[in-house]
Write a protein that holds these residues in place. Structure first.
Motif, PDB file in Angstrom:
ATOM      1  N   ILE A  24       0.812  -1.214   0.000  1.00  0.00           N
ATOM      2  CA  ILE A  24       0.000   0.000   0.000  1.00  0.00           C
ATOM      3  C   ILE A  24       0.851   1.273   0.000  1.00  0.00           C
ATOM      4  O   ILE A  24       0.495   2.273  -0.629  1.00  0.00           O
ATOM      5  N   LYS A  25       1.993   1.273   0.692  1.00  0.00           N
ATOM      6  CA  LYS A  25       2.789   2.505   0.766  1.00  0.00           C
ATOM      7  C   LYS A  25       3.305   2.911  -0.604  1.00  0.00           C
ATOM      8  O   LYS A  25       3.172   4.075  -1.018  1.00  0.00           O
ATOM      9  N   LYS A  26       3.889   1.985  -1.336  1.00  0.00           N
ATOM     10  CA  LYS A  26       4.433   2.309  -2.654  1.00  0.00           C
ATOM     11  C   LYS A  26       3.324   2.645  -3.646  1.00  0.00           C
ATOM     12  O   LYS A  26       3.495   3.516  -4.500  1.00  0.00           O
ATOM     13  N   ILE A  84       3.309  16.688  -0.423  1.00  0.00           N
ATOM     14  CA  ILE A  84       2.563  15.618   0.244  1.00  0.00           C
ATOM     15  C   ILE A  84       3.243  14.266   0.020  1.00  0.00           C
ATOM     16  O   ILE A  84       3.366  13.452   0.941  1.00  0.00           O
ATOM     17  N   ALA A  85       3.726  14.025  -1.185  1.00  0.00           N
ATOM     18  CA  ALA A  85       4.392  12.759  -1.509  1.00  0.00           C
ATOM     19  C   ALA A  85       5.661  12.572  -0.678  1.00  0.00           C
ATOM     20  O   ALA A  85       5.919  11.487  -0.142  1.00  0.00           O
ATOM     21  N   ILE A  86       6.446  13.618  -0.565  1.00  0.00           N
ATOM     22  CA  ILE A  86       7.694  13.543   0.212  1.00  0.00           C
ATOM     23  C   ILE A  86       7.391  13.282   1.683  1.00  0.00           C
ATOM     24  O   ILE A  86       8.025  12.432   2.328  1.00  0.00           O
ATOM     25  N   ALA A  87       6.404  13.992   2.226  1.00  0.00           N
ATOM     26  CA  ALA A  87       6.031  13.807   3.632  1.00  0.00           C
ATOM     27  C   ALA A  87       5.516  12.391   3.890  1.00  0.00           C
ATOM     28  O   ALA A  87       5.859  11.764   4.905  1.00  0.00           O
ATOM     29  N   PHE A  88       4.720  11.867   2.978  1.00  0.00           N
ATOM     30  CA  PHE A  88       4.176  10.514   3.114  1.00  0.00           C
ATOM     31  C   PHE A  88       5.292   9.479   3.096  1.00  0.00           C
ATOM     32  O   PHE A  88       5.300   8.530   3.895  1.00  0.00           O
ATOM     33  N   ALA A  89       6.245   9.643   2.192  1.00  0.00           N
ATOM     34  CA  ALA A  89       7.364   8.703   2.080  1.00  0.00           C
ATOM     35  C   ALA A  89       8.172   8.639   3.367  1.00  0.00           C
ATOM     36  O   ALA A  89       8.659   7.571   3.763  1.00  0.00           O
ATOM     37  N   ILE A  90       8.286   9.775   4.053  1.00  0.00           N
ATOM     38  CA  ILE A  90       9.083   9.838   5.276  1.00  0.00           C
ATOM     39  C   ILE A  90       8.309   9.337   6.493  1.00  0.00           C
ATOM     40  O   ILE A  90       8.843   8.584   7.324  1.00  0.00           O
ATOM     41  N   LEU A  91       7.046   9.715   6.599  1.00  0.00           N
ATOM     42  CA  LEU A  91       6.288   9.488   7.832  1.00  0.00           C
ATOM     43  C   LEU A  91       5.524   8.167   7.889  1.00  0.00           C
ATOM     44  O   LEU A  91       5.367   7.582   8.962  1.00  0.00           O
ATOM     45  N   PHE A  92       5.019   7.687   6.758  1.00  0.00           N
ATOM     46  CA  PHE A  92       4.166   6.491   6.773  1.00  0.00           C
ATOM     47  C   PHE A  92       5.025   5.227   6.764  1.00  0.00           C
ATOM     48  O   PHE A  92       5.753   4.956   5.811  1.00  0.00           O
ATOM     49  N   LYS A  93       4.953   4.457   7.847  1.00  0.00           N
ATOM     50  CA  LYS A  93       5.737   3.231   7.977  1.00  0.00           C
ATOM     51  C   LYS A  93       4.829   2.021   7.743  1.00  0.00           C
ATOM     52  O   LYS A  93       3.846   1.831   8.455  1.00  0.00           O
ATOM     53  N   HIS A  94       5.179   1.234   6.753  1.00  0.00           N
ATOM     54  CA  HIS A  94       4.374   0.047   6.467  1.00  0.00           C
ATOM     55  C   HIS A  94       5.259  -1.004   5.813  1.00  0.00           C
ATOM     56  O   HIS A  94       5.824  -0.778   4.742  1.00  0.00           O
ATOM     57  N   LYS A  95       5.396  -2.148   6.485  1.00  0.00           N
ATOM     58  CA  LYS A  95       6.191  -3.241   5.944  1.00  0.00           C
ATOM     59  C   LYS A  95       5.291  -4.158   5.133  1.00  0.00           C
ATOM     60  O   LYS A  95       4.341  -4.746   5.654  1.00  0.00           O
TER      61      LYS A  95
END
Length: 418
Positions: free
Chosen positions: A281-283, A395-406
């Motif tokens: 989901i993150k990617k 928004i994309a940069i912030a999401f990449a840094i903050l959202f953690k999902h393995k």
């Protein structure tokens, strides 16, 4: 008739109702009625206002007291009857209130349609992640069909667009009563907390860091969606102000050009199971955000002649921008929450995207455009779209840094019950 066909019919008319007027209402507002442009943003805020409370409220009702498919049908019938009233309105303030009532009935049906579909597929022992996207794609086809019918029938700037939507809504409302039962998941325990009694358990999802962050970013992406819905067709139509482009195909058939966006959706919806399985989901959400950057960026530099390819490419990447966020997000919520709060969880997702997100996008964009990008000669569309592109990139940069999902390719489903 198979369950898949029955759900296809539901999805087709679900978005046909919306597509009949959503993209062309600006032409009715500015062209036919000649109303003030400063008030137009309020029309799109009605979706946001309705989505703040109605999807969640109706989700709670469907989870606790009334079959989701029955509630879904009642809402569509009431919404269709309201749309019939729209052409009778002759001032912008009354128009706003009637559209708001129509949206109060319509917006919760989007989340409810997902709940009804997911429930029916699970009852038939089908894979939601694999089997839902090919069904949902018919919703996009319905949206396209409505846009084309509205444009080609000469209804782009007339009240007929609301009659087309109303007829479809009433039909869908009646049809929904034939769908498989989606019954409330009532608690059997006698010791129910006040929160559970009112069906507010879904709000506990905000206590989960990952889901809370997901909802927040859903709001910001929801704002981007409203920007393109509100201004896309008007942007293309404004090329008529330039004598070079005034008689171009883009100006004459702006709605059909915009429908390329929905045609693109039909391709990317079908690709969702593959991308979710292989990338997670993150990617997938990051891909969506980058697609939004491209959507706005191509619009900024496009025109009806030598820059036509940019307008078309912008419409193509929209499919990825919308689907990888909206459909994947809905599937993520479905597979990450308990079945007892399935409808209200979908309602929360709608509240954040089409509720707070829509209001945020409408209010902020309306203020910026009116104060910084509007001159005596018209709107500075180049810088408007560039500003939106920069917003999406941040928004994309912030999401990449903050959202953690393995991501676990072997197990997409993660059940969060607490």
């Amino acid at each position: 008739m198979s369950i898949k066909v029955r759900l296809i019919i539901m999805n087709f008319f679900q978005f046909f109702v919306w597509g009949a007027w959503l993209i062309t209402v600006a032409n009715y507002w500015f062209g036919t009625k000649g109303w003030d442009g400063a008030q137009f943003g309020a029309i799109f805020s009605t979706m946001g206002i309705a989505s703040i409370f109605m999807p969640t409220l109706c989700g709670i009702i469907a989870d606790r007291w009334l079959n989701a498919e029955k509630l879904y049908g009642i809402l569509h019938i009431l919404g269709g009857l309201t749309l019939i009233v729209v052409p009778m309105v002759n001032n912008p303030i009354s128009f706003f209130w009637v559209i708001l009532v129509a949206m109060v009935f319509y917006m919760p049906t989007i989340a409810l349609s997902n709940s009804v579909a997911y429930n029916a597929l699970k009852k038939s022992d089908l894979d939601v992640v694999k089997d839902f996207p090919p069904i949902r794609v018919w919703g996009t086809i319905g949206f396209i069909a409505a846009m084309w019918i509205t444009n080609l029938s000469g209804s782009k700037a007339s009240e007929n667009q609301f009659y087309i939507a109303a007829i479809a809504a009433v039909f869908l409302g009646i049809y929904s009563f034939t769908l498989p039962k989606c019954e409330p998941q009532r608690e059997t325990s006698e010791n129910k907390s006040f929160i559970k009694l009112l069906g507010l358990s879904s709000f506990k999802l905000f206590a989960n860091y990952k889901l809370a962050l997901f909802f927040v970013f859903s709001m910001f992406l929801g704002a981007a969606l409203q920007l393109t819905n509100a201004y896309g067709d008007v942007f293309l139509d404004d090329f008529k102000l330039n004598p070079i482009y005034s008689d171009s195909f883009v100006v004459k058939y702006s709605t059909i050009i915009m429908s390329i966006s929905q045609i693109s959706e039909t391709v990317f919806i079908l690709a969702i199971p593959f991308f979710l399985k292989h990338f997670g989901i993150k990617k997938v959400m990051l891909i969506s955000m980058i697609a939004w950057v491209l959507r706005f960026g191509f619009f900024a530099y496009g025109n009806p002649s030598e820059g036509l390819w940019m307008i078309i490419l912008s419409c193509i990447v929209y499919g990825m921008a919308f689907d990888f966020f909206n459909i994947s997000g809905s599937l993520f919520i479905e597979t990450s929450t308990d079945s007892k709060i399935r409808s209200s969880a979908q309602g929360l997702f709608m509240m954040m995207t089409n509720g707070f997100g829509a209001i945020f996008g409408s209010v902020v964009s309306g203020y910026l455009i009116d104060h910084y990008f509007t001159t005596a000669t018209g709107k500075d569309w180049h810088n408007i779209w560039l500003t939106f592109a920069i917003y999406s990139l941040v928004i994309a940069i912030a999401f990449a840094i903050l959202f953690k999902h393995k991501h676990n390719p072997e197990e997409i489903k993660e059940t969060i019950t607490h």
